[in-house]
Every structure is written in C-alpha cells, then in structure tokens.
Enzyme design. Structure first.
Site, PDB file in Angstrom:
ATOM      1  CG  ASP A 347      -1.837   1.145   1.308  1.00 32.95           C
ATOM      2  OD1 ASP A 347      -2.487   1.427   0.295  1.00 32.95           O
ATOM      3  OD2 ASP A 347      -1.925   1.786   2.372  1.00 32.95           O
ATOM      4  CG  ASP A 711      -2.182   2.322   6.607  1.00 36.68           C
ATOM      5  OD1 ASP A 711      -2.874   2.104   5.582  1.00 36.68           O
ATOM      6  OD2 ASP A 711      -1.645   3.424   6.835  1.00 36.68           O
ATOM      7  CG  ASP A 715      -4.853  -1.494   3.032  1.00 37.17           C
ATOM      8  OD1 ASP A 715      -4.987  -1.369   1.806  1.00 37.17           O
ATOM      9  OD2 ASP A 715      -4.358  -0.611   3.752  1.00 37.17           O
TER      10      ASP A 715
END
Length: 1019
Positions: A347, A711, A715
């Site tokens: 990410d 985070d 996700d």
C-alpha cells in the site's frame, strides 16, 4: 440502492418516496426497516469450540498417532499390564496432541477478531430529519431514505447520496476506505462513469469516513451489510486461510510417511508369520499379537512424534527474534512463509509514505534588481512533528543532517539558520497560521503528533513551526527547550495572539480560495490562500524576499511564478497553494468577495505525502533478493508514479509504460494480456478493496507467494487473502487483526529483515526435519532388522518414545538457533513446490539412518556375544532365542530378558543422534568450517539430553519405568566407538555434496523426492 451515484437527486428521493424537507414518516421508517434491515454489521456466528478442537486432529499423522496410542493401550490391557507402564506411552502421545491442538485453537480464535473490530468504524449517532423535525438518533436506527445532516468531525453513519450543500464545499477523508492521500471534495451532480470505483462516486458519502470540512445533507442509500464497509466484511468472510508452504510440505510428508509406515508394518508382520507358532509365544494368537506389537512399535519409531512441537518451537523462537526487529508475528506459520515470498504488494499511503502531508518546496520572489529572480527553498521533515529545516539552493554548503536522496534537486544546499529573518518566509508563516482551521497536538500515549482537520492546512501549521519566529538569534534553540506539548503549535499560537481575526470568507469552489481579515496594532490586513491560478489572477503586486519591498507584478514576474507552479504541479506532482495579503482600510469589520482583488503575492508552497526515508534501500534489497514490489494505491496514476520516482528505487525504469495500470485499465485487458501485465506490473492505482483482493488472487494463480502490506480498513480483505498480510503498527485495528504480522515501527525496511529471518528459519527447519528423519530411519532399520534376523526386541515402545520426544526433540529445537547465512538475501526465493528433502539429500540421510540402525543393532548383539558382563553366546543361540525353553542349554533363558542389551542399544541410539545433531549445523559445510561452538544452544541441548539420559539410567524408579539399567565404563566405551563414525560418514557425504556428484545424482534421481512436489499451486 446500488446505483444512487448515477441518479439525480430527485430520482433518488423518488425511489425512497421521501420529501427532503420533512424526511420519512414513522410508518415509512418501520416499513423501510422491515425491507432493508438494521444499520449494523451482522455478527457472524463463531465456530463452536468443539469443532475447532476436532479440526486440529484432522491430520493424517495425528490420526496414525492416535491409532498407535489406542492399539498400544488395548494390547497392554490384553496382556494384563496394569499401572503406569500400561498408560505411559498412549498418555504421552495424547498429551502432545492436546498441546498442539490448544495452539491451533488459540490461533483460529484470534483470527475472528478482525470482523468484530470493523464495528468500531460505525458511527454512534446521527442527526436525522423525520416527520419534519431534526433529532439525534443512534446510527443503528437509520434506514434507507432517511435524511441526515453531516458537518465537520462527523463520522458518516451509513452510505448516503448527497442531496443538498449547506456550505461552500464538503470535504471527506475516506483514506480508510480508498487509501487516498488527500481528502475528497463531494458534489451533488450524478456520476456517469463506466465501471465506477469508490473514488469516482464523488456524490456518495461512505459509511465510516469522516467529514473534514463543510456541512451538507444526504439521503441514506445503504445500511449494514449493504454499505462499502459491509462489502469489506463480506470479503473477509469468504476468505479462507490457505495452508502455508511449509504446512503443505509437512502434510505431504505425513501422507508419504503414512504409506511407508503402513507398508513396513504389514511387511514386518508378514515376514514373521512363520514365527507365530514359536513356543515362546504360547500359541498362534499370542504370536500374532506379539508381532503386531512389534509393528506398533515400528509405527511409533517411524513417526516423529516431536516434529509438530519442534516446528512450533522453532517458529516461536523466530518470532522472538523478529519482535526485536519490530516485526510482531500474530500467526506462527507466517514466519516461514516470508522466506518464500516472491511479490510484496505494498500500500502506498501510510506504508511507503508517511501519510502526513508536508510542505516540501517554497517559491518566492527574491529581487527584481537584475530581472525577476525567484528563490526556491526546500523543507525537510516528513511528519507532523515541528522538526525540520529550510534549505536554499543558492549556497555552496551541503547540510549533512538532511537526506537528499529522495529529492531531485542539487546537492549543494545551504541551511537557513533563522528562516523568519527572510521577509517572504515570515509572511508565509503568518498567513499559514491565520488562514487555517486545523489543529495539531502531541499525544503523549502514542508519542506522536496528531492532526484534526484538513491535511493541507495541517501541513501549513507544521511549516509555520519550522520557519519559527523572528526577533532574536537564539530562537531555534529556545523553541527546542519547550515540552513537546507546548512545541506542537507554539509559533502558530504566537501569530494567533498577535493578530485578532475579525472576519472570514470561506473557501468556495468557484473562487478556489479563502480569506481572513485580521487586526494588529491599528492595522487591518487580509490574508488569503488558495489555488495558485486563482490567487495570481487577483494579484497586482508581489513581496520581495531580499528587502521586504512590494513591487508591481509584471508580466515577466507572473510568467516566472507560473513557470515554477507548472514545474511543482507537473513534473514533481506537488499539491500547490499560493499565499497573498492586502492592507485594508482601518476599522473594516466585514469582508466581501470584492475585497479579494489587488492582492500582494507572498509565495508559492508545494506539498506532498512524502516517502519514508528508509523505503528506497528496502525496495532495492527486495529486488536483490528476487522479490518484486508492486505499489498499490487508491490515488491517481500520475501521483503514484511521481512518488515512485521520488522514492528512487525505480530509477532503472525509463518510464512506467506497461508497468503502471489503473484498476479499470487492468480489468479491460484480455486474459492473456492480464497474465503478461501481472508479470511486469509495478504500480496499480485507483483501486478499491475488491481490486486489492483480486490482485492477490491473480498473483497466487500465477504461483506467486504474495505478501500484502497495508494499514487501512480497505486493506483488510487483501491482508487476509494474501499468503502473509503485513499491517502497520499505527494502522487500524481491523487491518492488524486481519494480518499475520504487524510492523511496530511502520518501517517498510523491517519487512526485508523479516524476510531474511523467514529464510533463515526455513533453512533451520529443513535441518531439524532432516535430522529427525535420519534418526527415525535408524529406529525403523533397527526394529526391522531385529525382526528380520529373529533376535529379541532391541527397543521397547516406551524407549522409542523417550528417544523421539526428549533425546531427538531438544537438539532438533536447538538447531533452530543456527546462525543466518551471510548471503541469505542474495539468493532468489525458493519455489513453493520445492521439496524439503530432495533425491540426493534423501540418499544422504538414508545412508546415515541405515548406519544409525546398524549401530543400534550392533550394540545389542555385542552385549550377548562379546561383553564381559554378558553371556557370550554364539550367534546361532541368539537368533534361536525363541526356542530356548524347549532345548537344553548351558545358560539360563532369563538372559534374554536382561535389560543390559536394550540399554546398550538405546544408549547407542541416543549418542549417535547427538553426533548426528552436530552434522546438522550446516547442510554442506564441514564441521571444520562451522565448528560445534558456533551454536552454543545445540551444545547445551546435547549436554542436557545426556544428563537426562543418565538420569533414567541411574535413578531407580525411572530405570524400571523405561526398562533400562546402569552401564559400566566398558559398555560406555563401546557405545562411543559405535556412535562416532556417523560424523566421519556425513563428512564424506558433505564433501561429495560440495562437488559434482550431487549434480549428477539429482539429475539421475530427480524424481526421487521424499516429499512429493506439486506442479500447480493449490489455492
């Protein structure tokens, strides 16, 4: 209502039969509640405890162990055995299995917490219009069709369609859902985008996101499971945990071993059919039962009972080492999975970047003496902490305290000691502090600075702190003496105390700017900030940094500023704001839009969500280790590509053509094109949670072992689906609960250290598996040969159990402390279908195992034939022991019940395995290269094992329990003579392994694998 984003406001209201001025009636609320359900994420029924327990025993090796324990218990009862000896073996086996089951139940129970923590992102209350009146109701009472009012700080209680704007704009932070760096401006117009993703639905307010600016009304279109947050929950529910590569190999090993054990047991029983009627057994049935007991003993010998416990212990030791590296492991098997990771899907926001908007560049007019000369400053610091410096590229000194690797500017930078001495920078600090509604504060519990409000405004707050205050030379050091709580906004509070805010013009989309009127010492000043093109068009003069003078904004100066703006916003993809001021008439109390003209331009600031300093080297290490990194983000393609260039780890790529895809672009590709794209992909943008999960699945279908970092709530489904999910320590509770590992320091570089540790753990795991295999082969050979030769039982089941659990288990665990190879991160990841023990290695350990078995038999036979304490029988008498009672002999038949020979053979087995443990310090390196003292834990475990063995030999109750007796020095000497050659044999095999023989052997016997390979990854 699924497509509310594509419908106009009247169409949506008509669909729910609601009047925007009165809301739903009580009857409609009840009816809609019945149709659409409550606004809660339904609680999934948890798996019953008894089912979780039974699931832990659904393993072939475990079933064989249970069967062996039951048969042993039944045979003991059938033979009339009572007391501890009858129950010891089955009890110990069942205790081991119970301990492993307990670990499994605890692990699976923790996994269900992720679903529960999604509830924390649901709003508690909502301001709702019903029956023409506004009231504050629990968010769980909302139904589709309800009219809800939201304002700054509100958590959105359900998915809602915008119907009315009550301020100039509404901005929402939806990073937890989409991962976008900036807050999103919402609008009323319908969206006509094909295959729209969350980012395209600019008229929808998503459940769980937060309003950061403005006020508006919206109609509820989705509640509970029918929201974006609900779809994340559903995605997590359908995700099943896949077995790790090591678990698959151990399962294959169990299946293979079960077949081998069954074959050998049947063979031993058949070979001895002729001995069923021997007089010593007392009849055919008793003889059959006797040899059935031998077959059970063989099963106990062949099954490495301690293997599950040793694997768990080794992984636990690895997690302890990784915890020191700030990698908190939540799932033990994931430690080993890291070792074969081939792709890391990272990410962007909050993982590769800090997710803390920071001003990185400032442009002001320096002077006009020799034509327009602009000054460009670079700002260090990548967090909300008031720590950082300003640098001017006109100097010749390079400041070593600033990492320049991540910024594409000249290496010759001069640090400004007191930035507030420069006129433009001073006025930028004033304007940034006063044209601002955000708050920054220090959280002592988290030991970090936190923001409230719009990220861009917070970045300006932090810039004000970095510029500091004018007045005296000790200012920088004086600020550093403040407590962190005071320092957080000290300079901002100073300017707010110096200037009294009189009036304010809020930001609007048509003006693209905001202004505030301030009063200080009988002087009225208006400060403005906004889009550069909007501010510049309203400016007629500009402030000079060199002397503080104000000069006309000529076309040449304007062109120079616009050129800098285009560079900031274009090539460097910075988010830019322009700042300006205007002297107002004394006594003015109210601002109007007409006042926003004839402004004086102060400067231009460029900000970004900066990359973490350590990311570049971490990504380069991944590339060296053969691990591909794919950047996954909800941001647009241009921003993501710019961040990747800024990181510096992708400098080897000329451009991102064919390497960078949006989610929509990828979905439009044909199947073959998708396959090619997945093999080259570096950046994946404009994604929503379902796309991340889809990416993980697609890579797994290509036989990749995927690690996903993240985070946010968005996700969580991908973290759960990935082979190993890695959450940030500062991330959401949902992400952490769905993950296998948490990075306590949010440091992407920690992943690299964790991968190295995972590879080392796998190497050590292979070593102790091979150690236990060779030991068990020795036990099988010992029992099989004894049955084949017709000599008495060399070892009883309880002795085999002691050897397998204690004398094998301790050294095997200590092998887990073998040091990490220096080149562990220079080799490519191992393949998922790579067998733990291949042809040549299986041959090596078969040789070792055969020697262990022969040495054990030799010790047994030696006592009968040559020992001074033994009967010194001829070999023929030994192999005809079962007819002793029917013949006349010059010795007593009770000699065959003596405990000395089995004690010698058991001790040989223990000591030879201690020497064999030293062989496993390295797969191919000689003990002369890697000496025994390189692993002190292994030496300690060998000493402890021998002490325990001495304990059962020389302590009376234990020696009777294990059917052993004390040995004299002569017997110990023979034990050492028989045991030591195992080191010489393995040194020869290692020497051959380091040379060409290994290659030829693997080529010739490449299909002879102890653990069968799978050509296609099971998913």
């Amino acid at each position: 209502m699924e497509n509310a984003y594509a419908r106009s406001v009247p169409e949506v209201l008509e669909f729910f039969s609601v009047d925007s001025s009165r809301g739903l009636t009580d009857f409609q609320v009840a009816e809609h509640g019945r149709l659409y359900g409550k606004n809660v994420l339904p609680q999934e029924p948890s798996t019953p405890f008894w089912k979780l327990v039974l699931k832990q025993f659904d393993d072939l090796l475990v079933k064989i162990l249970i069967a062996a324990a039951l048969v042993s218990f039944i045979l003991a009862l059938a033979n009339g055995e009572t007391g501890l000896s009858a129950f010891l073996e089955p009890s110990v086996i069942l205790m081991i299995l119970a301990a492993n089951a307990a670990v499994g139940v605890i692990t699976e129970t923790n996994a269900e917490k992720a679903l529960e923590e999604l509830r924390a992102y649901q709003a508690d209350v909502a301001t709702v219009l019903r029956n023409g009146c506004f009231s504050i109701l629990p968010a769980t009472d909302l139904v589709p069709g309800d009219i809800v009012e939201v304002s700054v700080g509100c958590k959105i209680p359900a998915d809602m369609r915008m119907i009315e704007m009550l301020s100039d704009q509404l901005r929402v932070d939806q990073a937890i859902l989409t991962g976008e760096s900036f807050s999103v401006e919402k609008e009323l117009d319908a969206t006509n985008v094909t295959n729209a993703v969350y980012q395209d639905k600019t008229n929808i307010l998503f459940s769980g996101t937060v309003v950061v600016a403005g006020r508006a009304r919206a109609v509820v279109t989705g509640v509970g499971s029918n929201t974006a947050m609900g779809s994340i929950r559903d995605s997590m529910l359908i995700t099943e945990d896949d077995a790790t590569p090591l678990k698959k190999k151990l399962d294959e090993f169990g299946s293979f071993l079960a077949k081998v054990i069954a074959g050998i047991c049947v063979l031993v029983w058949i070979v001895n059919i002729g001995h069923f009627r021997d007089p010593i057994h007392g009849g055919l049935l008793q003889g059959a039962i006797h040899y059935f007991k031998i077959a059970v003993a063989l099963a106990v010998a062949a099954i490495p009972e301690g293997l599950p416990a040793v694997v768990t212990t080794c992984l636990a030791l690895g997690t302890k080492r990784m915890a020191r590296l700030n990698a908190i492991v939540r799932s033990l098997p994931s430690v080993e999975t890291l070792g074969c990771t081939t792709v890391i899907c990272s990410d962007k926001t909050g993982t590769l970047t800090t997710n803390m908007m920071s001003v990185s560049k400032i442009c002001v007019l320096h002077s006009v003496d020799r034509g327009p000369v602009t000054a460009e400053y670079h700002v260090s610091g990548t967090t909300y902490a008031p720590e950082g410096s300003l640098f001017d590229n006109s100097g010749v000194q390079a400041c070593q305290c600033f990492n320049l690797d991540f910024f594409p500017f000249e290496q010759s930078m001069l640090q400004l000691e007191i930035p507030a001495q420069f006129h433009c920078l001073l006025h930028i600090a004033m304007c940034s502090a006063l044209c601002n509604e955000s708050v920054i504060q220090y959280n002592p519990e988290k030991r970090s600075y936190e923001k409230i409000g719009e990220s861009t405004e917070v970045a300006l707050r932090v810039l004000t702190e970095k510029i500091g205050l004018p007045g005296f030379d000790s200012m920088p050091s004086a600020l550093n003496m403040l407590s962190k709580h005071e320092r957080a906004s000290y300079c901002n509070r100073y300017w707010e105390s110096q200037f009294k805010k009189v009036s304010q013009l809020e930001f609007s989309r048509d003006r693209k700017m905001m202004s505030v009127l301030c009063n200080r010492k009988q002087i009225e000043i208006m400060f403005s900030k906004g889009a550069p093109e909007s501010i510049l068009s309203r400016c007629t003069s500009i402030l000079c940094n060199a002397d503080g003078s104000t000069v006309p904004l000529t076309s040449n100066i304007r062109a120079e500023i616009e050129s800098k703006f285009n560079s900031f916003a274009g090539k460097e993809t910075l988010r830019c704001l322009a700042l300006a001021l205007k002297r107002m008439p004394l006594g003015q109390q109210v601002l109007s839009f007409n006042d926003e003209k004839d402004l004086t331009f102060i400067g231009l600031v460029g900000m970004l969500d900066p990359p973490r300093d350590e990311v570049r080297n971490a990504i380069l290490s991944c590339m060296t280790a053969g691990i591909r990194v794919i950047v996954v983000t909800g941001d647009n393609k241009t921003t993501a590509e710019s961040i990747c260039r800024r990181i510096g780890a992708f400098d080897h790529l000329d451009d991102f053509t064919g390497l960078s895809y949006t989610a929509s672009e990828f979905e439009e590709l044909q199947a073959l094109q998708k396959t090619v794209a997945l093999q080259r992909m570096t950046i994946f943008t404009r994604v929503e949670p379902s796309h991340k999960r889809m990416l993980v699945e697609a890579l797994q279908h290509q036989n990749e072992v995927v690690a996903m970092t993240g985070d946010g709530v968005n996700d969580a489904p991908a973290l759960k689906k990935a082979d190993i999910g890695i959450a940030m320590g500062s991330g959401t509770a949902v992400a952490k609960s769905a993950s296998d590992m948490v990075l306590a320091d949010d440091n992407f570089a920690t992943i690299v250290a964790a991968v190295a540790e995972g590879r080392a753990i796998y190497n050590n795991t292979k070593q102790f598996i091979r150690y236990m295999i060779s030991s068990n082969i020795g036990e099988v050979v010992c029992i099989f040969l004894a049955a084949l030769l017709g000599i008495p039982d060399t070892l009883v089941p309880v002795q085999l159990l002691w050897v397998n659990l204690v004398t094998d288990g301790l050294p095997a665990t200590a092998i887990g402390f073998n040091k990490q190879d220096s080149d562990v991160m220079k080799s490519k990841p191992r393949k998922v279908n790579e067998a733990v023990v291949t042809g040549w290695l299986f041959f090596r350990y078969l040789v070792i195992g055969v020697y262990v078995g022969l040495a054990t038999i030799a010790g047994f036979v030696w006592w009968f034939l040559y020992s001074d304490n033994g009967p010194k029988l001829p070999y023929t008498e030994l192999i005809n022991f079962d007819t002793c009672s029917t013949r006349e002999t010059d010795y007593s038949c009770t000699v065959f019940s003596d405990r000395h020979p089995s004690t010698v053979s058991m001790t040989v087995l223990v000591v030879v395995e201690m020497f064999n443990a030293l062989n496993n310090l390295s797969e191919n390196q000689s003990l002369l290269v890697i000496p025994p003292w390189s692993n002190l834990w292994l030496l300690g475990s060998i000493v402890l094992t021998m002490l325990l063995h001495g304990l059962i030999l020389y302590v009376q109750p234990l020696s009777a329990l294990f059917s052993v007796t004390p040995l004299n020095w002569a017997e110990w000497t023979v034990v050492l003579y028989l045991s030591f050659p195992v080191i010489i044999i393995d040194e020869i095999l290692k020497f051959l392994s380091r040379n060409a023989i290994r290659t030829r052997f693997n080529f010739r016997f490449r299909r002879v694998d102890l653990l069968p390979k799978r050509e296609v990854r099971d998913k």
